[in-house]
Motif scaffolding. Sequence first.
Motif, PDB file in Angstrom:
ATOM      1  N   LEU A   1      67.164  80.508 -30.200  1.00 15.18           N
ATOM      2  CA  LEU A   1      66.777  80.700 -28.803  1.00 15.18           C
ATOM      3  C   LEU A   1      66.454  79.372 -28.130  1.00 15.18           C
ATOM      4  CD1 LEU A   1      64.452  83.822 -29.238  1.00 15.18           C
ATOM      5  CD2 LEU A   1      66.879  83.772 -28.621  1.00 15.18           C
ATOM      6  N   ASN A   2      65.794  78.484 -28.858  1.00 18.71           N
ATOM      7  CA  ASN A   2      65.484  77.176 -28.293  1.00 18.71           C
ATOM      8  C   ASN A   2      66.751  76.367 -28.020  1.00 18.71           C
ATOM      9  OD1 ASN A   2      62.658  77.593 -28.361  1.00 18.71           O
ATOM     10  ND2 ASN A   2      62.592  77.021 -30.527  1.00 18.71           N
ATOM     11  N   LEU A   3      67.725  76.485 -28.904  1.00 12.60           N
ATOM     12  CA  LEU A   3      69.006  75.809 -28.679  1.00 12.60           C
ATOM     13  C   LEU A   3      69.728  76.409 -27.479  1.00 12.60           C
ATOM     14  CD1 LEU A   3      70.187  75.518 -32.385  1.00 12.60           C
ATOM     15  CD2 LEU A   3      69.612  73.595 -30.870  1.00 12.60           C
ATOM     16  N   LEU A   4      69.663  77.715 -27.340  1.00 19.14           N
ATOM     17  CA  LEU A   4      70.279  78.369 -26.187  1.00 19.14           C
ATOM     18  C   LEU A   4      69.595  77.940 -24.893  1.00 19.14           C
ATOM     19  CD1 LEU A   4      72.298  80.474 -25.100  1.00 19.14           C
ATOM     20  CD2 LEU A   4      70.565  82.232 -25.544  1.00 19.14           C
ATOM     21  N   ALA A   5      68.265  77.842 -24.929  1.00 16.77           N
ATOM     22  CA  ALA A   5      67.528  77.410 -23.735  1.00 16.77           C
ATOM     23  C   ALA A   5      67.897  75.984 -23.339  1.00 16.77           C
ATOM     24  CB  ALA A   5      66.030  77.522 -23.986  1.00 16.77           C
ATOM     25  N   GLY A   6      68.121  75.135 -24.337  1.00 17.43           N
ATOM     26  CA  GLY A   6      68.461  73.738 -24.047  1.00 17.43           C
ATOM     27  C   GLY A   6      69.926  73.518 -23.733  1.00 17.43           C
TER      28      GLY A   6
ATOM     29  N   PHE B   1      60.518  82.912 -24.514  1.00 22.38           N
ATOM     30  CA  PHE B   1      61.014  83.653 -23.355  1.00 22.38           C
ATOM     31  C   PHE B   1      60.991  82.767 -22.109  1.00 22.38           C
ATOM     32  CE2 PHE B   1      60.641  86.494 -19.734  1.00 22.38           C
ATOM     33  CZ  PHE B   1      61.553  87.500 -20.021  1.00 22.38           C
ATOM     34  N   ASP B   2      59.902  82.060 -21.909  1.00 23.85           N
ATOM     35  CA  ASP B   2      59.799  81.211 -20.719  1.00 23.85           C
ATOM     36  C   ASP B   2      60.762  80.027 -20.789  1.00 23.85           C
ATOM     37  OD1 ASP B   2      57.919  82.929 -19.748  1.00 23.85           O
ATOM     38  OD2 ASP B   2      56.263  81.496 -19.725  1.00 23.85           O
ATOM     39  N   ARG B   3      61.027  79.530 -21.974  1.00 24.46           N
ATOM     40  CA  ARG B   3      62.034  78.459 -22.087  1.00 24.46           C
ATOM     41  C   ARG B   3      63.416  78.975 -21.696  1.00 24.46           C
ATOM     42  NH1 ARG B   3      59.900  77.616 -27.598  1.00 24.46           N
ATOM     43  NH2 ARG B   3      58.042  76.295 -27.403  1.00 24.46           N
ATOM     44  N   LEU B   4      63.687  80.201 -22.071  1.00 26.86           N
ATOM     45  CA  LEU B   4      64.999  80.786 -21.763  1.00 26.86           C
ATOM     46  C   LEU B   4      65.159  81.130 -20.295  1.00 26.86           C
ATOM     47  CD1 LEU B   4      65.385  83.204 -24.800  1.00 26.86           C
ATOM     48  CD2 LEU B   4      67.004  81.396 -24.203  1.00 26.86           C
ATOM     49  N   PHE B   5      64.111  81.692 -19.682  1.00 27.33           N
ATOM     50  CA  PHE B   5      64.257  82.303 -18.365  1.00 27.33           C
ATOM     51  C   PHE B   5      63.347  81.718 -17.296  1.00 27.33           C
ATOM     52  CE2 PHE B   5      65.161  85.761 -21.546  1.00 27.33           C
ATOM     53  CZ  PHE B   5      66.544  85.721 -21.398  1.00 27.33           C
ATOM     54  N   GLY B   6      62.666  80.616 -17.590  1.00 31.63           N
ATOM     55  CA  GLY B   6      61.809  79.975 -16.604  1.00 31.63           C
ATOM     56  C   GLY B   6      60.350  80.372 -16.772  1.00 31.63           C
ATOM     57  N   GLU B   7      59.484  79.547 -16.194  1.00 33.47           N
ATOM     58  CA  GLU B   7      58.050  79.796 -16.308  1.00 33.47           C
ATOM     59  C   GLU B   7      57.658  81.058 -15.530  1.00 33.47           C
ATOM     60  OE1 GLU B   7      55.722  78.185 -18.138  1.00 33.47           O
ATOM     61  OE2 GLU B   7      57.416  77.076 -19.005  1.00 33.47           O
ATOM     62  N   HIS B   8      56.706  81.792 -16.075  1.00 35.64           N
ATOM     63  CA  HIS B   8      56.184  82.997 -15.444  1.00 35.64           C
ATOM     64  C   HIS B   8      54.668  82.894 -15.362  1.00 35.64           C
ATOM     65  CE1 HIS B   8      60.140  84.218 -16.972  1.00 35.64           C
ATOM     66  NE2 HIS B   8      60.127  85.174 -16.065  1.00 35.64           N
TER      67      HIS B   8
ATOM     68  N   ASP C   1      68.248  70.304 -34.286  1.00 31.84           N
ATOM     69  CA  ASP C   1      69.015  69.057 -34.279  1.00 31.84           C
ATOM     70  C   ASP C   1      70.488  69.339 -34.036  1.00 31.84           C
ATOM     71  OD1 ASP C   1      69.957  70.071 -36.701  1.00 31.84           O
ATOM     72  OD2 ASP C   1      68.752  68.727 -37.934  1.00 31.84           O
ATOM     73  N   SER C   2      71.290  68.287 -34.060  1.00 35.15           N
ATOM     74  CA  SER C   2      72.718  68.420 -33.738  1.00 35.15           C
ATOM     75  C   SER C   2      73.438  69.302 -34.751  1.00 35.15           C
ATOM     76  CB  SER C   2      73.370  67.037 -33.683  1.00 35.15           C
ATOM     77  OG  SER C   2      73.228  66.359 -34.925  1.00 35.15           O
ATOM     78  N   ARG C   3      72.999  69.272 -36.021  1.00 30.27           N
ATOM     79  CA  ARG C   3      73.649  70.114 -37.027  1.00 30.27           C
ATOM     80  C   ARG C   3      73.415  71.597 -36.728  1.00 30.27           C
ATOM     81  NH1 ARG C   3      71.533  67.482 -42.595  1.00 30.27           N
ATOM     82  NH2 ARG C   3      69.644  67.392 -41.334  1.00 30.27           N
ATOM     83  N   ALA C   4      72.188  71.916 -36.327  1.00 25.56           N
ATOM     84  CA  ALA C   4      71.884  73.307 -36.002  1.00 25.56           C
ATOM     85  C   ALA C   4      72.679  73.767 -34.783  1.00 25.56           C
ATOM     86  CB  ALA C   4      70.385  73.472 -35.749  1.00 25.56           C
ATOM     87  N   LEU C   5      72.796  72.881 -33.790  1.00 29.96           N
ATOM     88  CA  LEU C   5      73.551  73.223 -32.588  1.00 29.96           C
ATOM     89  C   LEU C   5      75.029  73.435 -32.915  1.00 29.96           C
ATOM     90  CD1 LEU C   5      73.772  73.610 -29.541  1.00 29.96           C
ATOM     91  CD2 LEU C   5      73.982  71.108 -29.312  1.00 29.96           C
ATOM     92  N   THR C   6      75.592  72.554 -33.729  1.00 29.19           N
ATOM     93  CA  THR C   6      76.998  72.689 -34.118  1.00 29.19           C
ATOM     94  C   THR C   6      77.238  74.003 -34.854  1.00 29.19           C
ATOM     95  OG1 THR C   6      77.237  70.282 -34.282  1.00 29.19           O
ATOM     96  CG2 THR C   6      78.883  71.628 -35.425  1.00 29.19           C
ATOM     97  N   LEU C   7      76.295  74.386 -35.715  1.00 32.77           N
ATOM     98  CA  LEU C   7      76.414  75.633 -36.462  1.00 32.77           C
ATOM     99  C   LEU C   7      76.339  76.838 -35.526  1.00 32.77           C
ATOM    100  CD1 LEU C   7      76.621  77.081 -39.161  1.00 32.77           C
ATOM    101  CD2 LEU C   7      74.140  76.796 -39.443  1.00 32.77           C
ATOM    102  N   LEU C   8      75.417  76.805 -34.568  1.00 33.57           N
ATOM    103  CA  LEU C   8      75.306  77.906 -33.607  1.00 33.57           C
ATOM    104  C   LEU C   8      76.589  78.043 -32.790  1.00 33.57           C
ATOM    105  CD1 LEU C   8      73.746  80.093 -32.062  1.00 33.57           C
ATOM    106  CD2 LEU C   8      72.769  78.274 -30.633  1.00 33.57           C
ATOM    107  N   ILE C   9      77.126  76.917 -32.327  1.00 25.83           N
ATOM    108  CA  ILE C   9      78.363  76.958 -31.540  1.00 25.83           C
ATOM    109  C   ILE C   9      79.507  77.517 -32.375  1.00 25.83           C
ATOM    110  CG2 ILE C   9      80.106  75.541 -30.395  1.00 25.83           C
ATOM    111  CD1 ILE C   9      77.805  73.669 -29.512  1.00 25.83           C
ATOM    112  N   ASP C  10      79.565  77.122 -33.647  1.00 25.34           N
ATOM    113  CA  ASP C  10      80.621  77.621 -34.535  1.00 25.34           C
ATOM    114  C   ASP C  10      80.551  79.145 -34.652  1.00 25.34           C
ATOM    115  OD1 ASP C  10      82.795  77.130 -36.392  1.00 25.34           O
ATOM    116  OD2 ASP C  10      81.401  77.659 -37.995  1.00 25.34           O
ATOM    117  N   ILE C  11      79.348  79.664 -34.779  1.00 27.44           N
ATOM    118  CA  ILE C  11      79.186  81.121 -34.880  1.00 27.44           C
ATOM    119  C   ILE C  11      79.581  81.794 -33.577  1.00 27.44           C
ATOM    120  CG2 ILE C  11      77.428  82.942 -35.059  1.00 27.44           C
ATOM    121  CD1 ILE C  11      76.019  81.134 -37.124  1.00 27.44           C
ATOM    122  N   LEU C  12      79.123  81.255 -32.448  1.00 28.81           N
ATOM    123  CA  LEU C  12      79.434  81.866 -31.154  1.00 28.81           C
ATOM    124  C   LEU C  12      80.928  81.788 -30.839  1.00 28.81           C
ATOM    125  CD1 LEU C  12      76.418  80.610 -28.979  1.00 28.81           C
ATOM    126  CD2 LEU C  12      76.752  82.887 -29.974  1.00 28.81           C
ATOM    127  N   ASP C  13      81.599  80.775 -31.356  1.00 28.46           N
ATOM    128  CA  ASP C  13      83.043  80.644 -31.115  1.00 28.46           C
ATOM    129  C   ASP C  13      83.860  81.599 -31.980  1.00 28.46           C
ATOM    130  OD1 ASP C  13      82.903  78.708 -29.153  1.00 28.46           O
ATOM    131  OD2 ASP C  13      83.105  77.024 -30.548  1.00 28.46           O
TER     132      ASP C  13
END
Length: 501
Positions: free
Chosen positions: A353-358, A379-386, A328-340
């Motif tokens: 990983l799912n947030l990164l893929a999206g 893996f496929d969500r991140l890098f495309g279907e195989h 959800d948006s809270r998880a995304l905000t937390l991930l961005i805060d860490i990456l920043d």
Amino acid sequence: MLPLLTAQQIREADAYTIATEPVSSVDLIERASRAFVGWFINHFPDRTATIAVYCGTGNNGGDGLAIARMLYDHKYFNIGIKVARFSDRSTDDFTVNLNRINQMGLEVLELKPGAVFPAENSKIIIDALLGTGLNKPLAGDYKNLAGYINSLNKTVVAVDVPTGLFTDGEIGADDTVIKADLAITFQQPRINFLLPESGPHINCWEVVNIGIDEGFISSLKSPYQFIEEKDIKKLLKPRRHYSNKGTYGHALIVAGQAQAMGAALLSSASCAYAGAGLTTACIPESGLTALNTYQPEVMAIVRHGDELPEIKWAQFTTIGIGPGLGKDSRALTLLIDILDNYKAPIVMDADALNLLAGNPELWNKVPAGSILTPHMKEFDRLFGEHANWWQRLQSSIKMAKKHNIYIILKNDYTLVASPDGTVCFNSTSNPAMATGGMGDVLTGIITSLVAQGYTPGEACIIGVYIHGKAGDDLALPNRLNVVLPGRLAAQLPVTMAKLMA
């Protein structure tokens, strides 16, 4: 590390050994066949068993003829030899071994193109039809023969590789391959043995050493490597006198939500069990009681609703994020805060990983040397279907180099792709570990090792190995059908101590 060779490299290594040892090609076949037979007679000791040896007319068929001769010398007298003479071509080494069979007076039945295959009453079939030189899917008479052998429901032992299975490269979903209960392969595992597409075709495999020049094998610089126990023993660092909790780092595990606290508990507990000096879990307020009850050694940073937690970034040696976190948006905000705010390598799993893929724009924020631990779907969500695992293997190499990260792609033989273009396959684990939460434990282990000062590459290789080895230590001696993740986490200190003894 044990190098894993492509089919072309296998031919190069054979040729080099023949030229420099020196040893003749037919004597190298003799050596390989002797190694095969040594393993076979120890595991199929019944000399009265009926055995059919199916041979092609190439060097793999030469192996089969030599194996038949040696088994006969070991008093396996109920042997039937069948040669698939589907063309006029044959190798010199095949011809030499056929002459040796004829000199012994053993009967050889030739299978002709288009002919009806004879009834097969043998209990065991040895498949020596085609070896590592296969370069296209089976067709025609070989395809029909493979299908016939599969229909017999016999015990099948393949010489080197099952007929129809490529040593490396893509295995088609509709390819015909002889189904082997056992493949006895030469010198090192074949790359495709370690990918799931081989599962329907090989029940198990064993490697026998045939004395191929190991120095030359190493000189080929294969990007594919197989992790061995001796590698881990060299990498693991025993704890020393006069060390303290600060010596072994401080890991932060960012995980869990109200409905998925189990993932946070497992990942933080395994982080502590794997040896982090300090472990802190960043969890929702609702999970605090569970954490204190389950693992009181783990400290907590509490998340309150939509508020970002106050994190003193400098106090943490590394961060693992994702297990049970939500998307959800809270998880995304937390991930961005860490990456920043955190620029050292981090470990990303599950919902991270799912947030990164999206949100692919976040790739530019992922610190160099970070570790991603996806399963196949992530893996496929991140890098495309195989379409298959060979494609995933190649993508893991490409993407690890592109993003300067490590990718741990989880499976039976979990692979570690590194930014330098190498891929290391893990050699531990077992089916008893196929249960929810095992990935959370692995995330905790990897985070713990990075916190303790291992490089990201070392943490990946050690982490996947001890994760699988702890499962093996629990399941195999005790014949357990299921190993639960929490029990595996508690086993980690014992397994690591044995490796460092």
